[in-house]
Design a protein around this motif. Structure first.
Motif, PDB file in Angstrom:
ATOM      1  N   GLU A 115       0.819  -1.214   0.000  1.00 23.95           N
ATOM      2  CA  GLU A 115       0.000   0.000   0.000  1.00 23.95           C
ATOM      3  C   GLU A 115       0.850   1.261   0.000  1.00 23.95           C
ATOM      4  O   GLU A 115       0.347   2.343  -0.330  1.00 23.95           O
ATOM      5  CB  GLU A 115      -0.939   0.008   1.215  1.00 23.95           C
ATOM      6  N   PHE A 143     -10.432   1.351  12.076  1.00 21.29           N
ATOM      7  CA  PHE A 143     -10.923   2.666  11.672  1.00 21.29           C
ATOM      8  C   PHE A 143     -12.281   2.952  12.297  1.00 21.29           C
ATOM      9  O   PHE A 143     -13.207   2.143  12.221  1.00 21.29           O
ATOM     10  CB  PHE A 143     -11.037   2.750  10.151  1.00 21.29           C
ATOM     11  N   LYS A 185      -3.973  -0.809  12.072  1.00 17.31           N
ATOM     12  CA  LYS A 185      -3.478   0.412  11.424  1.00 17.31           C
ATOM     13  C   LYS A 185      -1.994   0.254  11.083  1.00 17.31           C
ATOM     14  O   LYS A 185      -1.198  -0.163  11.924  1.00 17.31           O
ATOM     15  CB  LYS A 185      -3.671   1.615  12.358  1.00 17.31           C
ATOM     16  N   ASP A 238      -1.784  11.046   4.554  1.00 16.18           N
ATOM     17  CA  ASP A 238      -0.680  10.347   5.208  1.00 16.18           C
ATOM     18  C   ASP A 238       0.540  10.457   4.297  1.00 16.18           C
ATOM     19  O   ASP A 238       0.440  10.284   3.083  1.00 16.18           O
ATOM     20  CB  ASP A 238      -1.070   8.887   5.434  1.00 16.18           C
ATOM     21  N   LYS A 266      -3.498   7.971   0.095  1.00 14.85           N
ATOM     22  CA  LYS A 266      -4.932   7.674  -0.001  1.00 14.85           C
ATOM     23  C   LYS A 266      -5.607   7.719   1.370  1.00 14.85           C
ATOM     24  O   LYS A 266      -6.828   7.821   1.456  1.00 14.85           O
ATOM     25  CB  LYS A 266      -5.141   6.298  -0.641  1.00 14.85           C
ATOM     26  N   ARG A 267      -4.815   7.633   2.426  1.00  9.28           N
ATOM     27  CA  ARG A 267      -5.374   7.687   3.781  1.00  9.28           C
ATOM     28  C   ARG A 267      -5.406   9.140   4.258  1.00  9.28           C
ATOM     29  O   ARG A 267      -4.371   9.788   4.372  1.00  9.28           O
ATOM     30  CB  ARG A 267      -4.530   6.833   4.747  1.00  9.28           C
ATOM     31  N   GLU A 303      -9.854  12.318   8.412  1.00  9.52           N
ATOM     32  CA  GLU A 303     -11.149  11.771   8.011  1.00  9.52           C
ATOM     33  C   GLU A 303     -12.054  11.430   9.187  1.00  9.52           C
ATOM     34  O   GLU A 303     -13.264  11.619   9.128  1.00  9.52           O
ATOM     35  CB  GLU A 303     -10.933  10.527   7.144  1.00  9.52           C
TER      36      GLU A 303
END
Length: 305
Positions: A91, A135, A150, A241, A246-247, A251
């Motif tokens: 990722e 999350f 996480k 991040d 994408k994180r 949020e």
């Protein structure tokens, strides 16, 4: 007879069909096992109370005052986070191959890229860790939360912090001091989800965009620009991040918390001098570590009657 042959063929076809079906199913299905993050954290809390606290020489009274926040245990001067070491995650492969511009240092005229290719290679060798924290959305619930973990990069963070320039370190530390003094104490208890991790990730992005723009002779200007860009992230509710863009790190922070954080940082930017002096006054020094700043004398020089 022909009927017998037909029955035999029918039975043979059924057998082949079953065999081919079982063969296909072996490719379609696979067993997966999940480590429950909530159960792991409960296990670690018991382990901390029974053995780890004693090894850290934490007294019974201090142990009773320990608190939990996210995947962290706070006790005395310690922040203890249970984690499992893992190799570099796919990722975060975007971070390895991310295109970074070369910038010219205005003083030396040398070209710089941050992080350098050597730094990138070193960091990927560190891998990552997973911590037991699923999350939690702003609204509703996450049915997978208890089996989610996480991904964090503690060693990579420490390595990048050690590669910061002196002006970057000063602006980073002053921002943390200002947030500690004027933001955190005024947030509702239990809702303080704006942490050093947000400041650190924003710092890394700013360093990557232009590592050479931070100079000793413009620390004040650099601090205000850094706080201004941080305010923009809070305003649009998006802070990617650094390793996994994408994180969005903002949020799951409640709207009212972001509004309050923005309001208080905006006040600092409007009139930074008194806030900076008070934040410096609140710093705790070890004896003989560094000469204490004469902030009252500095205040009198900056202001007029």
């Amino acid at each position: 007879t022909e009927d017998d042959d037909g029955e035999d063929n029918h039975e043979s076809d059924e057998k082949e069909s079953k065999e081919s079906g079982s063969s296909r199913s072996s490719f379609v299905y696979e067993d997966k096992h999940y480590l429950n993050s909530k159960g792991f954290f409960s296990y670690f809390i018991n382990l901390f109370q029974q053995t780890i606290a004693n090894e850290l020489e934490i007294s019974e009274d201090l142990l009773k005052s320990a608190t939990c926040k996210g995947a962290s245990i706070y006790c005395a001067a310690y922040e203890i986070i249970p984690a499992i070491a893992c190799p570099w995650p796919r990722e975060a492969n975007e971070w390895i191959y991310r295109k970074r511009e070369m910038r010219e240092d205005p003083k030396t005229k040398n070209l710089h890229q941050w992080p350098s290719l050597e730094m990138v290679n070193n960091i990927t060798d560190y891998g990552c860790c997973v911590v037991p924290q699923g999350f939690a959305p702003k609204t509703g619930s996450n049915p997978q939360r208890e089996i989610e973990w996480k991904i964090v990069f503690p060693e990579a963070n420490r390595y990048l912090e050690s590669r910061l320039s002196p002006p970057q370190i000063k602006i980073y530390m002053m921002t943390k001091a200002l947030v500690k003094a004027f933001v955190e104490p005024n947030l509702e208890r239990g809702l303080n989800m704006f942490t050093d991790d947000h400041i650190r990730n924003h710092l890394f992005w700013q360093c990557e965009h232009n590592f050479t723009a931070w100079t000793e002779d413009k620390l004040g200007e650099g601090l205000l620009k850094f706080l201004g860009s941080l305010l923009h992230c809070i305003k649009i509710h998006r802070l990617p991040d650094y390793f996994m863009p994408k994180r969005n790190l903002l949020e799951n922070i409640p709207e009212k918390v972001l509004v309050e954080v923005h309001r208080r940082i905006y006040r600092i930017v409007e009139n930074p001098v008194p806030y900076a002096l008070i934040a410096i006054r609140n710093l705790r020094y070890q004896r003989d570590f560094y000469p204490k700043l004469k902030y009252k004398k500095l205040h009198s020089r900056l202001l007029v009657d």
